[in-house]
Design an enzyme around this catalytic site. Sequence first.
Site, short mmCIF file in Angstrom:
data_model
loop_
_atom_site.label_atom_id
_atom_site.label_comp_id
_atom_site.label_asym_id
_atom_site.label_seq_id
_atom_site.Cartn_x
_atom_site.Cartn_y
_atom_site.Cartn_z
N HIS A 167 0.83 -1.21 0.00
CA HIS A 167 0.00 0.00 0.00
C HIS A 167 0.87 1.27 0.00
O HIS A 167 1.99 1.23 -0.45
CB HIS A 167 -0.99 -0.04 1.17
CG HIS A 167 -1.69 -1.37 1.23
ND1 HIS A 167 -2.76 -1.69 0.45
CD2 HIS A 167 -1.41 -2.49 1.97
CE1 HIS A 167 -3.13 -2.95 0.70
NE2 HIS A 167 -2.31 -3.45 1.60
N GLU B 53 1.68 -11.51 6.20
CA GLU B 53 0.64 -10.73 6.89
C GLU B 53 1.00 -10.80 8.37
O GLU B 53 0.80 -11.83 9.02
CB GLU B 53 -0.75 -11.35 6.66
CG GLU B 53 -1.21 -11.37 5.20
CD GLU B 53 -1.89 -10.07 4.78
OE1 GLU B 53 -1.92 -9.11 5.59
OE2 GLU B 53 -2.40 -10.01 3.65
ZN LIG Z 1 -2.25 -5.30 2.60
#
Ligand SMILES: [Zn+2]
Length: 487
Positions: free
Chosen positions: A301, A438
Amino acid sequence: MNKSIFMVFLSFLLVIPTLGMKSTAFAASTFSDVPSSHRAAKEIYYLAEGGIVQGTSSYQFSPNKSVTRAEAVTMIGRALQLDGTQRPTNFKDVGSSSFASGYIQSAVDKGIVSGYSDGRFLPNKTVTRGEMAIMICRAFDYPFNNSSSGAAQALMSRGIAEGLEDGSFGYSEPMIRADFSVFLARAINPDFRLKANTVKFDQNLTVNVNDLNVRTGPNNAYEKVGSLNKGTAVKGAYSVGAWYYIQAGSIQGFVHGNYLDGKGGSGGATNPTPPPTKPQPPTSNVDPRIKDQVIVIDPGHGGKDPGAVGYGIKEKDVVLATGLKVNELFKKTPFQVKMTRSTDKYVSLSGRVSYAESVKGNTFVSIHANAANGKASGSETYYYAATAKSNPHTADSKLLATKIQNRLVAAWNLTDRKTKPGDFHVLRENSMPAALVELGFIDNKNDNAKLKSDYWQNAAAKAIYYGVLDYYKAKGYKVDSLYSVAK
Ligand SMILES: [Zn+2]
């Protein structure tokens, strides 16, 4: 990874409550608009510690405000300890009462900057990246061919600046205070640079007083990192104003040139005993193939894309902060390390892949945080497993993902959601072993606390670093001595 239009919308409403935030990491004043997670926090507080930059008010630094020519010259002037006494200048638009008149005249006298042919200096004009490059080259005596492109090259070769994602240097892009601070800090202190070993300690100098303080920056406001006795042989690399960046045994830092003999030539001073070898990461017994390995770190991002959000923090910020820490660890090794983004900017998924290909990446690690309506918790790592024509490195990608996942779970102690196949663009379209981690769920209170903590970000960075080393070790590379880098 998960996000929705609603999340994007939410992120505009949620404002991180950093006001009043205190961090013991910063000896100097703290700015409410530069939290420790800010991408330029380290550099800004480093410069602030030495009074080289100051806030725009007692509590604010205004990192996104553009830098004027007067401000740029003032920051460089303070770094170089130029005479900043306000006084008349050569320029009709800079009176002696201007806050920057002293630094402007001193910088012009030194040839760091010049005025315009009509006799004006244009002190309030915003500095562009091209102008910044030229000013820094002149201030730090980097040889260049007097063009912006030559200056940009001089900065990039030293790991002080890098090109933009589109491959250009962005010569006419305006500079903001945060970015200017980053470039200036990198020029002053190589610890901040994007590459290791950009500095040669090739001057033989001798300390001429007892108890000479070695400091982290070029003035007495900086923290002391060691002390040297009269007669000590030191190696000098370069000077920042009157201060020299030196190495003596395991000590590296700045000392005032008045207390050094043998300046003005390399190898001229008497140097009967060579300084003891620096007990740094032992690179001599590292696999020689490692230096050709390019690790690409990909914080997810950025810019207009906040990623997942939760409890007032954004995925783009925590993964950038963590990614920068991973980058710092690899910079201490012979590995080459590249980042798809090192600032809060938007990079498309295809831009990340083409960047990784353009730097000839060998190993790709994407860093993300999850979200699932607060219900899920834990760490997981993905690799691309389909047998399609895309990324062919299935086995190595899985190995890489497994090594990172194991290290992360051990370090973070969150639920082990395992290594799993995933069809993500950056995994599928890359042509090198690639994993996507993650770290945890940003909308889970427990995971969120770790994601936003500097301590736990360091732990995650170390886990990713160890995971990559484990991967190389499993591939038959000799990397044992590199584990101590993260101790
Ligand atoms: Zn992400």
